[in-house]
Design an enzyme around this catalytic site. Structure first.
Site, PDB file in Angstrom:
ATOM      1  N   CYS A  79       0.821  -1.233   0.000  1.00 44.74           N
ATOM      2  CA  CYS A  79       0.000   0.000   0.000  1.00 44.74           C
ATOM      3  C   CYS A  79       0.846   1.270   0.000  1.00 44.74           C
ATOM      4  CB  CYS A  79      -0.938   0.015   1.183  1.00 44.74           C
ATOM      5  SG  CYS A  79      -1.938  -1.466   1.302  1.00 44.74           S
TER       6      CYS A  79
ATOM      7  N   HIS B 284      -3.646   6.750   3.562  1.00 46.66           N
ATOM      8  CA  HIS B 284      -4.062   5.477   2.969  1.00 46.66           C
ATOM      9  C   HIS B 284      -5.420   5.112   3.570  1.00 46.66           C
ATOM     10  CE1 HIS B 284      -4.112   1.559   1.347  1.00 46.66           C
ATOM     11  NE2 HIS B 284      -4.019   0.960   2.521  1.00 46.66           N
TER      12      HIS B 284
ATOM     13  N   ASN C  87     -10.232  -0.439   0.280  1.00 38.74           N
ATOM     14  CA  ASN C  87      -8.774  -0.373   0.258  1.00 38.74           C
ATOM     15  C   ASN C  87      -8.269  -0.891  -1.094  1.00 38.74           C
ATOM     16  OD1 ASN C  87      -6.031  -0.708   0.641  1.00 38.74           O
ATOM     17  ND2 ASN C  87      -6.208  -1.835   2.572  1.00 38.74           N
TER      18      ASN C  87
HETATM   19  N1  COA Z   1     -18.936  -9.292   8.995  1.00 37.87           N
HETATM   20  C1  COA Z   1     -19.374  -9.646  10.197  1.00 37.87           C
HETATM   21  N2  COA Z   1     -18.556 -10.036  11.182  1.00 37.87           N
HETATM   22  C2  COA Z   1     -17.247 -10.081  10.912  1.00 37.87           C
HETATM   23  C3  COA Z   1     -16.714  -9.724   9.648  1.00 37.87           C
HETATM   24  C4  COA Z   1     -17.630  -9.344   8.658  1.00 37.87           C
HETATM   25  N3  COA Z   1     -17.242  -8.979   7.437  1.00 37.87           N
HETATM   26  N4  COA Z   1     -15.380  -9.861   9.681  1.00 37.87           N
HETATM   27  C5  COA Z   1     -15.057 -10.264  10.917  1.00 37.87           C
HETATM   28  N5  COA Z   1     -16.181 -10.411  11.660  1.00 37.87           N
HETATM   29  C6  COA Z   1     -16.311 -10.834  13.055  1.00 37.87           C
HETATM   30  C7  COA Z   1     -15.113 -11.639  13.517  1.00 37.87           C
HETATM   31  O1  COA Z   1     -15.265 -12.994  13.146  1.00 37.87           O
HETATM   32  C8  COA Z   1     -15.170 -11.423  15.003  1.00 37.87           C
HETATM   33  O2  COA Z   1     -16.098 -12.305  15.539  1.00 37.87           O
HETATM   34  P1  COA Z   1     -15.775 -13.083  16.905  1.00 37.87           P
HETATM   35  O3  COA Z   1     -15.583 -11.994  17.946  1.00 37.87           O
HETATM   36  O4  COA Z   1     -16.983 -13.903  17.091  1.00 37.87           O
HETATM   37  O5  COA Z   1     -14.537 -13.856  16.636  1.00 37.87           O
HETATM   38  C9  COA Z   1     -15.726 -10.017  15.151  1.00 37.87           C
HETATM   39  O6  COA Z   1     -16.319  -9.697  13.883  1.00 37.87           O
HETATM   40  C10 COA Z   1     -14.697  -8.956  15.505  1.00 37.87           C
HETATM   41  O7  COA Z   1     -13.545  -9.174  14.736  1.00 37.87           O
HETATM   42  P2  COA Z   1     -12.284  -8.252  14.877  1.00 37.87           P
HETATM   43  O8  COA Z   1     -11.200  -8.811  14.031  1.00 37.87           O
HETATM   44  O9  COA Z   1     -11.985  -7.972  16.301  1.00 37.87           O
HETATM   45  O10 COA Z   1     -12.857  -6.877  14.257  1.00 37.87           O
HETATM   46  P3  COA Z   1     -12.142  -5.516  14.166  1.00 37.87           P
HETATM   47  O11 COA Z   1     -12.913  -4.498  14.898  1.00 37.87           O
HETATM   48  O12 COA Z   1     -10.666  -5.609  14.447  1.00 37.87           O
HETATM   49  O13 COA Z   1     -12.306  -5.200  12.602  1.00 37.87           O
HETATM   50  C11 COA Z   1     -10.997  -5.275  10.617  1.00 37.87           C
HETATM   51  C12 COA Z   1     -11.739  -6.087  11.669  1.00 37.87           C
HETATM   52  C13 COA Z   1     -10.351  -6.251   9.648  1.00 37.87           C
HETATM   53  C14 COA Z   1     -12.003  -4.403   9.890  1.00 37.87           C
HETATM   54  C15 COA Z   1      -9.920  -4.395  11.286  1.00 37.87           C
HETATM   55  O14 COA Z   1      -9.183  -5.147  12.190  1.00 37.87           O
HETATM   56  C16 COA Z   1      -8.999  -3.735  10.315  1.00 37.87           C
HETATM   57  O15 COA Z   1      -9.395  -2.865   9.568  1.00 37.87           O
HETATM   58  N6  COA Z   1      -7.705  -4.092  10.353  1.00 37.87           N
HETATM   59  C17 COA Z   1      -6.694  -3.476   9.534  1.00 37.87           C
HETATM   60  C18 COA Z   1      -6.872  -3.830   8.088  1.00 37.87           C
HETATM   61  C19 COA Z   1      -5.882  -3.153   7.213  1.00 37.87           C
HETATM   62  O16 COA Z   1      -5.526  -2.056   7.450  1.00 37.87           O
HETATM   63  N7  COA Z   1      -5.457  -3.880   6.207  1.00 37.87           N
HETATM   64  C20 COA Z   1      -4.620  -3.405   5.158  1.00 37.87           C
HETATM   65  C21 COA Z   1      -3.405  -2.706   5.589  1.00 37.87           C
HETATM   66  S1  COA Z   1      -2.730  -1.858   4.281  1.00 37.87           S
END
Ligand code: COA
Length: 330
Positions: A116, A257, A287
Site C-alpha cells: 500500500c 491510505h 482499500n
Molecule cells: N462481517 C461480520 N462479522 C465479521 C466480519 C464481517 N465482514 N469480519 C469479521 N467479523 C467478526 C469476527 O469474526 C469477530 O467475531 P468473533 O468476535 O466472534 O470472533 C468479530 O467480527 C470482531 O472481529 P475483529 O477482528 O476484532 O474486528 P475488528 O474491529 O478488528 O475489525 C478489521 C476487523 C479487519 C475491519 C480491522 O481489524 C482492520 O481494519 N484491520 C486493519 C486492516 C488493514 O488495514 N489492512 C490493510 C493494511 S494496508
C-alpha cells in the site's frame, strides 16, 4: 552549474472499473451485514474489475488521463514505474505491458512492490531521478486488481478491498504545478507474516497443495495489522514533518491510505490534524492498496479547494510493513 530543481507533479489521472460491489451485495455472498462493514470500516462499496480487465488495463487508462492532464505525449515519457502487488504476471513487469498499451516507446519500465506504500515509494524514486537530471519525464502509476487475490468466502478480508488505478506525471520544476517538497519512506519487517499472500513465489510455488490450502489469496491478521497501521502512519507523518521542517498546522489537506476509517481517525487524532482537513474516499472504493493514495491524489488535485502554497500531506502503510509520506505544495 545545473540549476537545483524540485520535481513537480504536472498531471494526474485515475480509473475505477465500472462494476460496483455494495455491502448489500456482500450480504448475499458471506455472513456479514452492511451495518457491520460500515461501522467497523467506513466502507459502503468498492469497484471490481471485469474478468478480462487486467491490472495493466486499469494502469494504462489512468496513465492516459495523467498524460492528457500534463499535456504530454506517451513518446515523451522516459520511465514508467508501476507500484502493484497484483501484477498481470510475475514477469514481465506490468510497466512493460503498460508501455505497449499506451505507446510509450522511449520509456524504460519496471514495477515496485511496497504494497500500500508503493505509490509513495515510486514517487520518491521518480523525484530523485528527475532532480538529478538523469530523467526528464516519469510516469508513476499505482494499479491493483485485489479482487483477483481475495478469498470471496472469507468475510474477514473480502469486505475490505477494491480495484482501481491512479497515475501521475513527474517532471522538472514547472511554474504553477504542484511541487514534491519532501518524501520519506521506511519499513519494519519484524511482523511481515501478519499480512501476506504466501503462494506463487519461490517459497510456495503453485501446486495442487497451494491451491487446496488457499495460499494464493491474501491472508491478514486484522486486529494486529490495525495497531501496526496506526503506529506506522503516525511515524511516517511525524518523520516527514521533522525532515521538511513543516508544522502540522501548515497542512491544508491530509491524504492518508484508506484501509479503514477508524485507522484514519486514530492517525489524524495522534498527529493533531482536524477532521475537515482529512480527505476520505474509503466509503466509495475500499482499500485499493497502492492505488488508494494514487486515486486520492487525483481527486484532491481536481476537487479540493487548494490555493498556491497550500500543503498536502500524503501518508501510507502497507504489507511488509512498509510506510511512507510525501509533502506536496500546491
Ligand atoms: N462481517 C461480520 N462479522 C465479521 C466480519 C464481517 N465482514 N469480519 C469479521 N467479523 C467478526 C469476527 O469474526 C469477530 O467475531 P468473533 O468476535 O466472534 O470472533 C468479530 O467480527 C470482531 O472481529 P475483529 O477482528 O476484532 O474486528 P475488528 O474491529 O478488528 O475489525 C478489521 C476487523 C479487519 C475491519 C480491522 O481489524 C482492520 O481494519 N484491520 C486493519 C486492516 C488493514 O488495514 N489492512 C490493510 C493494511 S494496508
Amino acid at each position: 552549474m545545473r540549476k537545483k530543481i524540485t520535481a513537480s507533479i504536472i498531471g494526474t489521472g485515475s480509473y475505477l472499473p465500472a462494476k460496483v460491489l455494495t455491502n448489500k451485495d456482500l450480504e448475499s455472498m458471506v455472513d456479514t451485514s452492511d451495518e457491520w462493514i460500515t461501522t467497523r470500516t467506513g466502507i459502503k462499496e468498492r469497484h471490481i474489475a471485469g474478468d478480462d480487465e487486467y491490472t495493466s488495463d486499469m494502469a494504462a487508462k489512468a496513465a492516459m488521463q495523467a498524460l492528457q492532464s500534463a499535456g504530454k505525449k506517451p513518446s515523451s515519457i522516459d520511465l514508467i514505474i508501476v507500484a502493484t502487488i497484483t501484477p498481470d504476471m510475475l514477469f514481465p513487469s506490468t510497466a512493460c505491458f503498460v508501455q505497449d498499451k499506451i505507446g510509450a516507446k522511449n520509456a524504460a519500465c519496471f514495477d515496485i512492490g511496497a504494497a500500500c506504500s508503493g505509490y509513495i515509494y515510486a514517487i520518491e524514486i521518480a523525484k530523485r531521478l528527475v532532480e538529478t537530471g538523469s530523467h526528464n519525464t516519469i510516469l508513476v502509476i499505482a494499479a491493483e486488481k485485489l479482487s483477483a487475490i481475495t478469498d470471496w468466502t472469507d468475510r474477514n478480508t473480502c469486505v475490505l478491498f477494491g480495484d482501481g488505478a491512479g497515475a501521475c506525471v513527474i517532471s522538472g520544476e514547472e511554474s504553477g504545478k504542484p511541487r514534491i517538497l519532501c518524501t520519506y519512506t521506511g519499513a519494519d519487517s519484524s511482523a511481515a507474516e501478519l499480512l501476506m499472500m504466501p503462494g506463487g513465489g519461490t517459497r510456495f510455488p503453485a501446486s495442487m497443495q497451494t491451491v487446496e490450502k488457499k495460499l494464493h489469496f491474501l491472508k491478514m491478521a486484522g486486529r494486529e495489522v490495525f495497531k501496526n497501521a496506526v503506529l506506522s502512519m503516525y511515524r511516517a507523518a511525524e518523520r516527514i514533518m521533522k525532515k521538511s521542517d513543516i508544522k502540522i498546522d501548515e497542512i491544508k489537506c491530509f491524504l492518508p491510505h484508506q484501509a479503514n476509517i477508524r485507522i484514519i481517525d486514530a492517525v489524524a487524532k495522534k498527529i493533531g490534524i482536524s477532521k475537515e482537513k482529512v480527505y476520505l474516499n474509503v466509503q466509495k472504493f475500499g482499500n485499493m492498496s497502492a492505488a488508494t493514495v494514487a486515486v486520492g491524489l487525483d481527486e484532491v488535485f481536481k476537487d479540493w479547494d487548494l490555493k498556491p502554497g497550500d500543503k498536502i500531506l500524503v501518508d501510507a502503510f502497507g504489507a511488509g510493513f512498509t510506510f511512507g509520506s510525501l509533502v506536496i505544495e500546491w
